[in-house]
Design a protein around this motif. Structure first.
Motif, PDB file in Angstrom:
ATOM      1  N   THR A   1       0.813  -1.213   0.000  1.00  0.00           N
ATOM      2  CA  THR A   1       0.000   0.000   0.000  1.00  0.00           C
ATOM      3  C   THR A   1       0.845   1.260   0.000  1.00  0.00           C
ATOM      4  OG1 THR A   1      -0.109   0.048   2.421  1.00  0.00           O
ATOM      5  CG2 THR A   1      -1.824  -1.201   1.256  1.00  0.00           C
ATOM      6  N   GLY A   2       2.166   1.132   0.053  1.00  0.00           N
ATOM      7  CA  GLY A   2       3.031   2.302   0.064  1.00  0.00           C
ATOM      8  C   GLY A   2       3.379   2.713   1.474  1.00  0.00           C
ATOM      9  N   TRP A   3       4.239   3.712   1.557  1.00  0.00           N
ATOM     10  CA  TRP A   3       4.719   4.166   2.865  1.00  0.00           C
ATOM     11  C   TRP A   3       3.646   4.989   3.566  1.00  0.00           C
ATOM     12  CZ3 TRP A   3       8.974   1.866   4.305  1.00  0.00           C
ATOM     13  CH2 TRP A   3       9.884   1.447   3.345  1.00  0.00           C
ATOM     14  N   THR A   4       3.317   4.610   4.789  1.00  0.00           N
ATOM     15  CA  THR A   4       2.343   5.380   5.562  1.00  0.00           C
ATOM     16  C   THR A   4       3.020   6.486   6.363  1.00  0.00           C
ATOM     17  OG1 THR A   4       2.493   3.850   7.447  1.00  0.00           O
ATOM     18  CG2 THR A   4       0.808   3.397   5.764  1.00  0.00           C
ATOM     19  N   VAL A   5       4.332   6.422   6.458  1.00  0.00           N
ATOM     20  CA  VAL A   5       5.123   7.478   7.096  1.00  0.00           C
ATOM     21  C   VAL A   5       6.327   7.755   6.214  1.00  0.00           C
ATOM     22  CG1 VAL A   5       6.536   8.111   9.101  1.00  0.00           C
ATOM     23  CG2 VAL A   5       4.390   6.875   9.438  1.00  0.00           C
ATOM     24  N   VAL A   6       6.582   9.014   5.939  1.00  0.00           N
ATOM     25  CA  VAL A   6       7.752   9.400   5.150  1.00  0.00           C
ATOM     26  C   VAL A   6       8.659  10.259   6.012  1.00  0.00           C
ATOM     27  CG1 VAL A   6       6.583   9.262   2.921  1.00  0.00           C
ATOM     28  CG2 VAL A   6       6.537  11.407   4.207  1.00  0.00           C
ATOM     29  N   SER A   7       9.951  10.196   5.743  1.00  0.00           N
ATOM     30  CA  SER A   7      10.883  11.018   6.520  1.00  0.00           C
ATOM     31  C   SER A   7      11.981  11.550   5.616  1.00  0.00           C
ATOM     32  CB  SER A   7      11.489  10.207   7.679  1.00  0.00           C
ATOM     33  OG  SER A   7      12.273   9.147   7.186  1.00  0.00           O
ATOM     34  N   GLU A   8      12.445  12.721   5.937  1.00  0.00           N
ATOM     35  CA  GLU A   8      13.519  13.363   5.204  1.00  0.00           C
ATOM     36  C   GLU A   8      14.440  14.046   6.200  1.00  0.00           C
ATOM     37  OE1 GLU A   8      12.074  15.923   2.172  1.00  0.00           O
ATOM     38  OE2 GLU A   8      10.415  14.609   1.667  1.00  0.00           O
ATOM     39  N   ARG A   9      15.690  14.177   5.803  1.00  0.00           N
ATOM     40  CA  ARG A   9      16.671  14.785   6.685  1.00  0.00           C
ATOM     41  C   ARG A   9      17.185  16.079   6.077  1.00  0.00           C
ATOM     42  NH1 ARG A   9      21.323  11.846  10.053  1.00  0.00           N
ATOM     43  NH2 ARG A   9      22.520  13.686  10.673  1.00  0.00           N
ATOM     44  N   ARG A  10      17.221  17.116   6.912  1.00  0.00           N
ATOM     45  CA  ARG A  10      17.778  18.391   6.486  1.00  0.00           C
ATOM     46  C   ARG A  10      18.792  18.832   7.531  1.00  0.00           C
ATOM     47  NH1 ARG A  10      14.537  24.036   5.167  1.00  0.00           N
ATOM     48  NH2 ARG A  10      16.380  25.222   4.565  1.00  0.00           N
ATOM     49  N   GLY A  11      20.058  18.567   7.267  1.00  0.00           N
ATOM     50  CA  GLY A  11      21.089  18.874   8.247  1.00  0.00           C
ATOM     51  C   GLY A  11      20.850  18.110   9.535  1.00  0.00           C
TER      52      GLY A  11
ATOM     53  N   GLY B   1       6.654  12.717   8.231  1.00  0.00           N
ATOM     54  CA  GLY B   1       5.303  13.002   7.775  1.00  0.00           C
ATOM     55  C   GLY B   1       4.388  11.793   7.831  1.00  0.00           C
ATOM     56  N   ILE B   2       3.180  11.992   8.347  1.00  0.00           N
ATOM     57  CA  ILE B   2       2.148  10.953   8.296  1.00  0.00           C
ATOM     58  C   ILE B   2       1.554  10.989   6.901  1.00  0.00           C
ATOM     59  CG2 ILE B   2       0.035  10.059   9.342  1.00  0.00           C
ATOM     60  CD1 ILE B   2       0.694  11.771  11.816  1.00  0.00           C
ATOM     61  N   ASN B   3       1.596   9.860   6.207  1.00  0.00           N
ATOM     62  CA  ASN B   3       1.278   9.845   4.774  1.00  0.00           C
ATOM     63  C   ASN B   3       0.064   8.956   4.472  1.00  0.00           C
ATOM     64  OD1 ASN B   3       1.642  10.419   2.022  1.00  0.00           O
ATOM     65  ND2 ASN B   3       2.955   8.624   1.737  1.00  0.00           N
ATOM     66  N   ARG B   4      -1.084   9.339   5.030  1.00  0.00           N
ATOM     67  CA  ARG B   4      -2.348   8.677   4.708  1.00  0.00           C
ATOM     68  C   ARG B   4      -3.390   9.756   4.393  1.00  0.00           C
ATOM     69  NH1 ARG B   4      -5.073   5.008   8.282  1.00  0.00           N
ATOM     70  NH2 ARG B   4      -5.564   3.797   6.434  1.00  0.00           N
ATOM     71  N   PRO B   5      -3.119  10.591   3.405  1.00  0.00           N
ATOM     72  CA  PRO B   5      -4.026  11.725   3.135  1.00  0.00           C
ATOM     73  C   PRO B   5      -5.438  11.301   2.791  1.00  0.00           C
ATOM     74  CG  PRO B   5      -2.478  11.403   1.326  1.00  0.00           C
ATOM     75  CD  PRO B   5      -2.002  10.541   2.448  1.00  0.00           C
TER      76      PRO B   5
ATOM     77  N   ARG C   1      -7.348  11.370   5.943  1.00  0.00           N
ATOM     78  CA  ARG C   1      -7.007  12.545   6.737  1.00  0.00           C
ATOM     79  C   ARG C   1      -5.905  12.227   7.738  1.00  0.00           C
ATOM     80  NH1 ARG C   1     -12.848  15.571   8.003  1.00  0.00           N
ATOM     81  NH2 ARG C   1     -13.198  16.316   5.873  1.00  0.00           N
ATOM     82  N   ASN C   2      -5.010  11.333   7.311  1.00  0.00           N
ATOM     83  CA  ASN C   2      -3.852  10.915   8.108  1.00  0.00           C
ATOM     84  C   ASN C   2      -4.236  10.268   9.435  1.00  0.00           C
ATOM     85  OD1 ASN C   2      -1.855  11.672   6.216  1.00  0.00           O
ATOM     86  ND2 ASN C   2      -2.072  13.808   6.837  1.00  0.00           N
ATOM     87  N   ALA C   3      -5.404   9.601   9.446  1.00  0.00           N
ATOM     88  CA  ALA C   3      -5.743   8.769  10.600  1.00  0.00           C
ATOM     89  C   ALA C   3      -4.693   7.670  10.737  1.00  0.00           C
ATOM     90  CB  ALA C   3      -7.131   8.167  10.424  1.00  0.00           C
ATOM     91  N   VAL C   4      -4.364   7.341  11.956  1.00  0.00           N
ATOM     92  CA  VAL C   4      -3.281   6.399  12.237  1.00  0.00           C
ATOM     93  C   VAL C   4      -3.837   4.991  12.419  1.00  0.00           C
ATOM     94  CG1 VAL C   4      -1.549   5.746  13.967  1.00  0.00           C
ATOM     95  CG2 VAL C   4      -1.751   8.130  13.224  1.00  0.00           C
ATOM     96  N   ASN C   5      -3.367   4.055  11.583  1.00  0.00           N
ATOM     97  CA  ASN C   5      -3.679   2.646  11.788  1.00  0.00           C
ATOM     98  C   ASN C   5      -2.496   1.980  12.490  1.00  0.00           C
ATOM     99  OD1 ASN C   5      -1.775   2.475   9.769  1.00  0.00           O
ATOM    100  ND2 ASN C   5      -3.190   1.701   8.213  1.00  0.00           N
TER     101      ASN C   5
ATOM    102  N   THR D   1       0.899   2.489  10.729  1.00  0.00           N
ATOM    103  CA  THR D   1       1.393   3.858  10.851  1.00  0.00           C
ATOM    104  C   THR D   1       1.913   4.124  12.255  1.00  0.00           C
ATOM    105  OG1 THR D   1      -0.304   4.514   9.250  1.00  0.00           O
ATOM    106  CG2 THR D   1       0.801   6.272  10.456  1.00  0.00           C
ATOM    107  N   ALA D   2       1.215   3.618  13.266  1.00  0.00           N
ATOM    108  CA  ALA D   2       1.658   3.789  14.650  1.00  0.00           C
ATOM    109  C   ALA D   2       3.040   3.183  14.853  1.00  0.00           C
ATOM    110  CB  ALA D   2       0.651   3.146  15.603  1.00  0.00           C
ATOM    111  N   GLN D   3       3.252   1.999  14.277  1.00  0.00           N
ATOM    112  CA  GLN D   3       4.553   1.342  14.411  1.00  0.00           C
ATOM    113  C   GLN D   3       5.643   2.145  13.719  1.00  0.00           C
ATOM    114  OE1 GLN D   3       4.700  -2.783  13.182  1.00  0.00           O
ATOM    115  NE2 GLN D   3       6.905  -2.684  12.806  1.00  0.00           N
ATOM    116  N   ARG D   4       5.336   2.624  12.522  1.00  0.00           N
ATOM    117  CA  ARG D   4       6.340   3.375  11.772  1.00  0.00           C
ATOM    118  C   ARG D   4       6.680   4.702  12.450  1.00  0.00           C
ATOM    119  NH1 ARG D   4       7.735   1.496   6.881  1.00  0.00           N
ATOM    120  NH2 ARG D   4       6.497  -0.179   5.971  1.00  0.00           N
TER     121      ARG D   4
END
Length: 311
Positions: free
Chosen positions: A47-57, A63-67, A70-74, A77-80
């Motif tokens: 189903t794809g990544w339900t949480v995304v992350s990026e690093r800036r310095g 980011g919660i990625n279940r638009p 409305r980004n409800a957590v299953n 997602t809670a584990q990630r």
């Protein structure tokens, strides 16, 4: 590279982290710029990544990625979320994390559809010292600052995730509230613990008992929001705030932050809190304060350094 979130497009040159992946038959691994980091398989990978992350310095952006929900957590997602924030807390090269919701909403709480369909198989750790909460990282005591960039809805368990953060940057049209009141879903991710400490018992009970919506300006008046910004700017402002906080001497910042949390949640008396503050701060004097005082006395910390602060 542009990061597009609903109405906002931020071109910050983020180094993508979570999309650099490789797989083998035994386990999945995520490739970071600093090397390989193992990721536990939470299932449902198709189903794809339900949480995304990026690093800036020295800032980690999560980011919660279940638009579509409305980004409800299953449960996945809670584990990630727990994994991402645990990794952040353990990474000595990271100073601040920013948590946001992809697609215009921060988080609408726990996924009630999943709860209705799988209530029999839902596994919850009853001992809060031994495992994550239903929303994932809600039971954590992070050692470093977390900033929530709130857009759209931050309600029910989503409000509880926002309360996990040290600071909340809230967009003008955002709505916060204990919306789970109307469905008989209790606050078991820290809502009744953190909310009264943040805004006072009387105001907290108003929100907890009525489940009413709270708009951004009222949230700011309450102290529930720390900054109110125009729609589409929460993530950008949160990032700027994170970078400024990250630029300070970190041992001192973390000692003061830890002492403040201890005084509110763990201290048994004023005297004990004062002693804890002193004990936490004393090692910082030799580690950072002497260097800072020397820099100040030489002129590097005078005048414009303080006047230019955007915090």
């Amino acid at each position: 590279m542009a990061l597009t979130l609903g109405r906002m497009s931020v071109d910050n040159g983020f180094r993508r982290v979570i999309h650099h992946t490789c797989f083998n038959s035994v386990k999945r691994q995520r490739l970071y710029s600093t090397g390989l980091k193992e990721e536990r398989n939470s299932g449902n990978s198709g189903t794809g990544w339900t949480v995304v992350s990026e690093r800036r310095g020295a800032v980690m952006v999560i980011g919660i990625n279940r638009p579509e929900a409305r980004n409800a957590v299953n449960q996945e997602t809670a584990q990630r979320l727990t994994e991402e924030l645990t990794a952040f807390d353990q990474d000595n090269s990271l100073n601040v994390a920013v948590l946001y919701g992809v697609g215009g909403n921060f988080c609408a709480g726990f996924d009630l559809k999943e709860l209705a369909q799988s209530s029999g198989s839902l596994k919850l750790e009853q001992d809060v010292r031994r495992g994550p909460g239903p929303m994932g990282p809600s039971r954590m005591r992070l050692s470093k600052p977390l900033i929530a960039a709130v857009s759209g809805y931050a309600v029910a368990g989503g409000l509880e995730l926002a309360l996990l953060a040290d600071l909340r940057v809230v967009e003008e049209s955002s709505i916060m509230g204990v919306f789970c009141r109307r469905f008989g879903v209790p606050l078991i991710d820290g809502g009744t613990v953190r909310l009264p400490q943040l805004i006072g018992l009387s105001r907290a009970l108003d929100l907890i008992l009525t489940g009413r919506p709270v708009k951004a300006q009222e949230a700011l008046t309450f102290g529930l929001a720390n900054r109110v910004v125009p729609d589409g700017q929460a993530l950008q402002v949160a990032l700027e705030l994170a970078e400024q906080v990250s630029a300070f001497p970190q041992l001192c910042l973390r000692a003061d932050r830890n002492s403040a949390y201890h005084a509110v949640f763990d201290s048994s008396s004023f005297t004990q809190a004062m002693q804890y503050e002193y004990d936490q701060g004393l090692p910082v004097i030799t580690a950072e304060a002497v260097t800072g005082a020397t820099k100040f006395s030489s002129g590097a910390g005078r005048g414009g350094t303080f006047s230019k602060s955007k915090l």
